[in-house]
Structure formats: structure tokens, C-alpha cells
Design a protein around this motif. Structure first.
Motif, PDB file in Angstrom:
ATOM      1  N   VAL A 178      49.265  38.711  35.305  1.00  0.00           N
ATOM      2  CA  VAL A 178      49.462  39.468  36.345  1.00  0.00           C
ATOM      3  C   VAL A 178      49.675  38.459  37.450  1.00  0.00           C
ATOM      4  CG1 VAL A 178      48.176  41.481  36.102  1.00  0.00           C
ATOM      5  CG2 VAL A 178      47.047  39.266  36.946  1.00  0.00           C
ATOM      6  N   ASN A 179      50.572  38.809  38.549  1.00  0.00           N
ATOM      7  CA  ASN A 179      50.798  37.969  39.610  1.00  0.00           C
ATOM      8  C   ASN A 179      49.436  38.135  40.895  1.00  0.00           C
ATOM      9  OD1 ASN A 179      51.589  37.049  42.170  1.00  0.00           O
ATOM     10  ND2 ASN A 179      53.761  37.163  41.912  1.00  0.00           N
ATOM     11  N   ARG A 180      48.748  37.259  40.597  1.00  0.00           N
ATOM     12  CA  ARG A 180      47.407  37.442  41.378  1.00  0.00           C
ATOM     13  C   ARG A 180      47.541  37.597  42.899  1.00  0.00           C
ATOM     14  NH1 ARG A 180      42.359  34.231  40.458  1.00  0.00           N
ATOM     15  NH2 ARG A 180      41.258  36.297  41.005  1.00  0.00           N
ATOM     16  N   THR A 181      48.693  36.940  43.427  1.00  0.00           N
ATOM     17  CA  THR A 181      48.851  37.001  44.943  1.00  0.00           C
ATOM     18  C   THR A 181      49.194  38.544  45.288  1.00  0.00           C
ATOM     19  OG1 THR A 181      49.626  34.761  44.910  1.00  0.00           O
ATOM     20  CG2 THR A 181      50.321  36.058  46.865  1.00  0.00           C
ATOM     21  N   VAL A 182      50.427  39.000  44.233  1.00  0.00           N
ATOM     22  CA  VAL A 182      50.705  40.613  44.618  1.00  0.00           C
ATOM     23  C   VAL A 182      49.666  41.577  44.425  1.00  0.00           C
ATOM     24  CG1 VAL A 182      52.331  42.443  43.740  1.00  0.00           C
ATOM     25  CG2 VAL A 182      53.210  39.964  44.143  1.00  0.00           C
ATOM     26  N   LEU A 183      48.428  41.189  43.234  1.00  0.00           N
ATOM     27  CA  LEU A 183      47.681  41.972  43.004  1.00  0.00           C
ATOM     28  C   LEU A 183      46.605  42.157  44.206  1.00  0.00           C
ATOM     29  CD1 LEU A 183      45.767  42.614  39.665  1.00  0.00           C
ATOM     30  CD2 LEU A 183      44.511  42.105  41.656  1.00  0.00           C
ATOM     31  N   HIS A 184      46.213  41.020  44.751  1.00  0.00           N
ATOM     32  CA  HIS A 184      45.328  41.074  45.663  1.00  0.00           C
ATOM     33  C   HIS A 184      45.691  41.603  47.017  1.00  0.00           C
ATOM     34  CE1 HIS A 184      41.682  39.720  43.900  1.00  0.00           C
ATOM     35  NE2 HIS A 184      42.497  38.896  43.068  1.00  0.00           N
ATOM     36  N   GLU A 185      47.227  41.724  47.182  1.00  0.00           N
ATOM     37  CA  GLU A 185      47.977  42.368  48.286  1.00  0.00           C
ATOM     38  C   GLU A 185      47.422  43.842  48.186  1.00  0.00           C
ATOM     39  OE1 GLU A 185      51.910  41.647  48.646  1.00  0.00           O
ATOM     40  OE2 GLU A 185      51.677  39.575  48.819  1.00  0.00           O
ATOM     41  N   GLY A 186      47.814  44.290  46.877  1.00  0.00           N
ATOM     42  CA  GLY A 186      47.349  45.700  46.402  1.00  0.00           C
ATOM     43  C   GLY A 186      45.932  45.948  46.728  1.00  0.00           C
ATOM     44  N   VAL A 187      44.990  44.886  46.491  1.00  0.00           N
ATOM     45  CA  VAL A 187      43.753  45.256  46.775  1.00  0.00           C
ATOM     46  C   VAL A 187      43.270  45.431  48.408  1.00  0.00           C
ATOM     47  CG1 VAL A 187      41.227  44.182  46.832  1.00  0.00           C
ATOM     48  CG2 VAL A 187      42.756  44.014  44.745  1.00  0.00           C
ATOM     49  N   GLY A 188      43.832  44.659  48.857  1.00  0.00           N
ATOM     50  CA  GLY A 188      43.871  44.865  50.548  1.00  0.00           C
ATOM     51  C   GLY A 188      44.247  46.128  51.194  1.00  0.00           C
ATOM     52  N   LYS A 189      45.539  46.671  50.382  1.00  0.00           N
ATOM     53  CA  LYS A 189      46.116  47.732  50.763  1.00  0.00           C
ATOM     54  C   LYS A 189      45.313  49.082  50.277  1.00  0.00           C
ATOM     55  CE  LYS A 189      50.481  47.806  50.605  1.00  0.00           C
ATOM     56  NZ  LYS A 189      51.915  47.949  50.063  1.00  0.00           N
ATOM     57  N   ALA A 190      44.733  48.957  49.292  1.00  0.00           N
ATOM     58  CA  ALA A 190      43.646  49.954  48.670  1.00  0.00           C
ATOM     59  C   ALA A 190      42.497  50.163  49.710  1.00  0.00           C
ATOM     60  CB  ALA A 190      43.274  49.619  47.317  1.00  0.00           C
ATOM     61  N   ILE A 191      42.013  49.004  50.262  1.00  0.00           N
ATOM     62  CA  ILE A 191      40.972  49.142  51.221  1.00  0.00           C
ATOM     63  C   ILE A 191      41.336  49.686  52.436  1.00  0.00           C
ATOM     64  CG2 ILE A 191      39.184  47.855  52.371  1.00  0.00           C
ATOM     65  CD1 ILE A 191      39.241  45.611  50.289  1.00  0.00           C
ATOM     66  N   ARG A 192      42.423  49.157  52.984  1.00  0.00           N
ATOM     67  CA  ARG A 192      42.964  49.634  54.238  1.00  0.00           C
ATOM     68  C   ARG A 192      43.244  51.129  54.169  1.00  0.00           C
ATOM     69  NH1 ARG A 192      45.515  44.483  54.137  1.00  0.00           N
ATOM     70  NH2 ARG A 192      47.269  45.768  53.281  1.00  0.00           N
ATOM     71  N   THR A 193      43.744  51.743  52.983  1.00  0.00           N
ATOM     72  CA  THR A 193      44.235  52.853  52.778  1.00  0.00           C
ATOM     73  C   THR A 193      42.847  53.977  52.253  1.00  0.00           C
ATOM     74  OG1 THR A 193      45.002  52.727  50.654  1.00  0.00           O
ATOM     75  CG2 THR A 193      46.394  52.453  52.628  1.00  0.00           C
ATOM     76  N   GLN A 194      41.596  53.336  52.003  1.00  0.00           N
ATOM     77  CA  GLN A 194      40.746  53.802  51.724  1.00  0.00           C
ATOM     78  C   GLN A 194      40.767  54.736  50.172  1.00  0.00           C
ATOM     79  OE1 GLN A 194      37.120  54.097  53.803  1.00  0.00           O
ATOM     80  NE2 GLN A 194      38.415  52.050  53.600  1.00  0.00           N
ATOM     81  N   ASN A 195      41.489  54.120  49.237  1.00  0.00           N
ATOM     82  CA  ASN A 195      41.801  54.372  47.842  1.00  0.00           C
ATOM     83  C   ASN A 195      40.779  53.769  47.026  1.00  0.00           C
ATOM     84  OD1 ASN A 195      42.875  55.303  45.529  1.00  0.00           O
ATOM     85  ND2 ASN A 195      45.066  55.397  46.269  1.00  0.00           N
TER      86      ASN A 195
END
Length: 525
Positions: free
Chosen positions: A340-357
Motif C-alpha cells: 500500500v501507499n502509506r502516505t495515501v492510506l493515512h490521507e484516507g485515515v484523516g479524511k475518515a476522521i474528519r467525515t466521522q466515518n
């Protein structure tokens, strides 16, 4: 009688101003008219010149005062475009004029997914479910090029003249297939049983392994997807050189030279994995149902607005069916280890937190931790798993209007990597105090969960530097490993006593937990 003077002058002018063939007029009047036209065009150069050619003839106006019930030709002329403004049809290329069957063969031979984008004709020729099916199988089936062909495989992949792809070819194709809109979760899920059946043909029947009639009947029933109750099958055959070459074990290499027959077991976990075990050589080789070389960035990152439920289910299906969750000692093929591209994956983690998913957050954390800990580059050595500390700060800033959900997000990050909590962060201290005060103001059951977690966190942050030193030398000593607590660890005991008891028990390995139910998709309904 002599003619009058005026009459002779008129006759003379008529002779001079004569009409020439083609409707042209020659004479003094014609020359004067032409000179006046030239003078006008010289005086007003900005006036647009009438386009050359004969203008359309205007229809004759009717002198009748009564309106006509039929539309006039002028209206019809204005509503109908001129033939001169209609573009000529594009001539088809030689490739576009070929029969559809030939275009399909060219497309499958080249595996260039940009070919349908070249023209609508080519796109219509290859945009069929059968073509999508073949492309998905080629992209996700790990078939070593050294194996011979077999008739069942050729019949399943018809009309393709099949030949195994190299690892680089499959990686390029898989990346291109993931980018296509037609590569949906449903289409990939439908082909997973077919890929596993192809693997059984390749790694069991093609290697010359013979079975008893009852075992053969049970395996045929399983491969026809009529029943999945029996998942272990036995047979005998020659040495499986592939297993010996992969594991590179000296004893196995010695035993593989024994002529045989060797005893084998075929273990199949529907939608997950195919394993071939050798009782004689004491070896196990496994092939996951989906061989994912690299998880697609667009699924890890999510959309601009976050993750939809279908996105999370798609990601979970890829994670489970590629066996990126099982913690075992089964030697996988090198080409089956996902990245996995860990940089992209943790962008998704931050987006999941901000969107409360919450579901998207859990899925991404599981995938990241498993690949980080068990990737082949680790060579079996334990490592200390960490995540960006900014995720904890993001939780303290987002979703504070729902304190119970907010605490669940914080606890999920702790369960992934408690050692990544930032030290000396004012936001963490403020978040801890607010949750303690919440319990004091309203001592309810839900607020008690927040308060217990905050109390434990305030003490754990003080012990965190010592915990980090401990895990650097002993990575197995992390508070959580794959979401699981070690009840014999001192720090884990504190978490159980101070946060979980008496309402909640110690959490177990969270890798096998998933919204995607793998057991529901093998037997045909």
C-alpha cells in the motif's frame, strides 16, 4: 420621312448598352454602376463582404390579405440547416472495419486498456461482460508462467488464447483495471470463485495428483459450487517441485528428490485461499483468492466528500479475499504479498476522521497494520508499528458534539498504536480534561466510558517515554498487537482494569473481523 433626332439618340444608347451572354450588361451605364460599387467598397472597408456564390432565391410574397394555413417556404428554410453546414461523416479506420471477434482478439492479445478509448466503434466492440470477466481474471489470478497449459483453463477463458502473464505484465494490467469504472465490487466478487477454481486446476490437477473416487466426487461438487462443507481433499502424486523451490528448505529439497508417490492435502477456504500441503515433504504453499499487488490509491484516499458504504465494503472485500488479515506461518508466494501507499492510506485515515466515518477508519487501520507488520520485507522479524500522531490531534478537533463517538475514534487509534500518542500536546490534555468533567457533570453509563478512557490516558502519557524505550528493543511488547491485548503484559492489565472492566472484556485480534461476509458467496443461490 426622316427619323426624329431624339429617336436616333435612344436607339444609339440601346445599341451601346447591350446585354451580353450570361446576363452581363455592357455599356456606359454598366461601367458607371461598377465604378460606384468600387467607390463604396473603398469608402467602407469595415463592411462585411457578402460570401461568394448565388444567394438563395427568396419566395414570392402573396398579395392576398388572408393568412395561409400552411407554413411558408421562408420558415422552412430558416428551420432546416444548410447542407453545406453538415459535417461529412468520418471515415472508419481499417481497424474499426474489422469484425467484432477480430477486434476482441486484438484487444485481449495487446491488453492495452486505452484501445477502447480511441474511438466509440472500438469501445462498443469490446465493452462486454465477457471481456470484463477475462480482464479481471488475468489481473488478479496469480499463475506462474512456468506452468503448462490445460484444456479447462482455455475453455474458461475463451475466446482468449491464454498464456500466463509475467509479474510485471500483471501488475500493469491490474493497475489499469482498477482505474476502470466497470471494475466494480460486484464484478470482481463474481470472478473470485472462478479464480480459485483455476488455481485448483493449475496447482492440483495439472501437477499429476491422483485422488480416490470419493475424494474426486467431493472436490467436483465443491468446484461446481454446489456445496462447501468439505474443504479438505487428499491425493497422491509426484514431488511438487514448486513448493520445494519456494521454501528453499534443505530438508525439503532432499525429500523432494524421492520419486514418491508423495501424499498431499488440498485445503480450500472459500473466497480466501487455496493451500497445498505435502505430508511427505512437510511443506505448505498457499495462493490467496485475489492476488493484489498494490491496493489502489483511489480506494485508500476516498472521494472528496469521504467514503461511501460501498467504498468501505469494496476495500474490505479486497482485504479479506487477498488474505491480508490472517496471522499464520503459511509461506505465501512472493508475488502475493500486497503493498500500500502509506502516505495515501493515512490521507484516507484523516479524511475518515474528519467525515466521522468509523467503518472506513477501522478498515484502513487494519490494512495498514497487517501489511506493515507481515510484509515479506520484514523477513519474519517483529517490528514496532506506528501511525502519524496527527490523527490523535484530528480526533480532538472533530466531532466534539458527539462525545461517545468521539471517544470511540480515539480508542480505535489507541488500539492501532497506543505508542503513537503525541506527548506534551495541549490538545490531548484539553480533550482529557473535558471528558473527565463530562463524567463529573453527568455520571451516566456512556459518559463513564469516556471518563475511564480519559483517566487512563492522563496516566499513560506520563509512562509513554518508558513504554517507547521498551518497545524499541522488544516490539512484541506494544500495548496492542493487531488490535489485541496481551493479558500477561503489565500495561495491558492496567488498560483492562482502568478502562474495560466491568462492562467490557479484553479485545481480541481484530483482523478477521469484517463487514464482508466471505462465507456467503461460494455456494450458488
Amino acid at each position: 420621312m426622316a427619323p426624329r433626332k431624339g429617336s436616333n439618340a435612344s436607339v444609339t444608347r440601346e445599341k451601346k448598352d447591350r446585354v451580353l451572354p450570361g446576363g452581363r450588361v455592357s455599356g456606359p451605364k454598366a461601367n458607371a454602376y461598377a465604378n460606384s460599387r468600387i467607390a463604396k467598397s473603398t469608402r467602407s472597408p469595415s463592411k462585411p463582404k457578402r460570401p461568394p456564390g448565388r444567394p438563395f432565391k427568396m419566395p414570392a410574397r402573396s398579395h392576398s390579405s388572408q393568412p395561409s394555413s400552411r407554413p411558408t417556404s421562408a420558415v422552412q428554410t430558416s428551420a432546416t440547416p444548410s447542407m453545406a453546414s453538415t459535417p461529412a461523416p468520418r471515415a472508419l479506420s481499417i481497424l474499426e472495419t474489422l469484425p467484432v471477434e477480430v477486434i476482441e482478439q486484438i484487444f485481449l492479445y495487446s491488453l492495452n486498456l486505452n484501445l477502447p478509448r480511441a474511438s466509440p466503434v472500438l469501445a462498443a466492440a469490446v465493452s462486454r461482460d465477457q471481456i470484463y470477466r477475462i480482464l479481471i481474471i488475468l489481473a488478479f489470478w496469480d499463475d506462474p508462467p512456468t506452468n503448462p497449459r490445460s484444456e479447462p483453463i482455455n475453455s474458461i477463458l475463451r475466446p482468449l488464447d491464454y498464456a500466463p502473464l509475467t509479474l510485471d505484465q500483471r501488475g500493469t494490467l491490474q493497475e489499469a483495471v482498477f482505474r476502470c469504472r466497470w471494475c466494480t465490487m460486484e464484478r470482481v466478487r463474481e470472478q473470485i470463485p472462478t479464480i480459485m477454481i483455476l488455481t485448483i486446476h493449475r496447482q492440483w490437477f495439472n501437477l499429476g495428483i491422483k485422488m480416490e473416487p470419493d475424494q474426486k466426487a467431493a472436490l467436483d461438487k465443491f468446484m461446481n459450487r454446489e456445496d462447501d462443507m468439505i474443504r479438505v481433499f487428499r491425493g497422491e502424486g509426484p514431488p511438487v517441485k514448486l513448493a520445494a523451490q519456494l521454501c528453499q528448505h534443505p530438508e525439503m529439497l532432499r525429500v523432494s528428490r524421492i520419486p514418491g508417490p508423495h501424499k498431499y492435502e488440498l485445503h480450500v477456504k472459500p473466497m480466501v485461499m487455496v493451500e497445498v500441503r505435502s505430508e511427505t515433504m512437510k511443506s505448505i504453499v498457499a495462493w490467496p483468492a485475489l492476488s493484489i499487488l498494490n491496493f489502489p490509491d483511489h480506494l485508500l484516499r476516498g472521494h472528496k466528500t469521504g467514503f461511501t458504504p460501498d467504498d468501505v465494503m469494496y476495500l474490505e472485500m479486497l482485504r479479506m479475499c487477498s488474505d491480508n488479515y490472517a496471522q499464520n506461518d503459511t509461506p505465501l508466494l512472493p508475488s502475493t504479498i500486497s503493498t500500500v501507499n502509506r502516505t495515501v492510506l493515512h490521507e484516507g485515515v484523516g479524511k475518515a476522521i474528519r467525515t466521522q466515518n468509523y467503518n472506513a477508519l477501522i478498515s484502513l487501520l487494519k490494512l495498514d497494520e497487517y501489511i506493515f507488520r507481515f510484509h515479506i520485507s520484514r523477513q519474519g522479524r517483529p517490528v514496532c508499528y506506528t501511525i502519524p500522531s496527527d490523527h490523535f490531534l484530528t480526533v480532538t478537533r472533530v466531532g466534539r458534539d458527539k462525545p461517545h463517538l468521539n471517544a470511540a475514534f480515539f480508542e480505535a487509534l489507541i488500539r492501532a498504536s497506543a505508542e503513537s500518542i503525541p506527548t506534551n500536546a495541549p490538545e490531548i490534555v484539553q480533550w482529557t480534561l473535558e471528558n473527565v468533567h463530562l463524567l463529573q457533570r453527568n455520571p451516566s453509563t456512556y459518559n463513564e466510558i469516556n471518563g475511564k478512557l480519559a483517566h487512563w490516558l492522563s496516566n499513560f502519557v506520563l509512562r509513554l517515554p518508558e513504554q517507547l524505550d521498551y518497545t524499541q528493543g522488544f516490539p512484541q511488547g506494544q500495548l496492542f498487537n493487531c488490535g489485541q491485548l496481551d493479558p500477561l503484559d503489565l500495561e495491558a492489565c492496567r488498560f483492562i482494569e482502568e478502562v474495560l472492566e466491568p462492562c467490557r472484556g479484553p479485545p481480541t485480534n481484530w483482523m478477521p473481523e469484517s463487514q464482508f461476509r466471505i462465507e456467503e458467496w461460494w455456494v450458488k443461490k
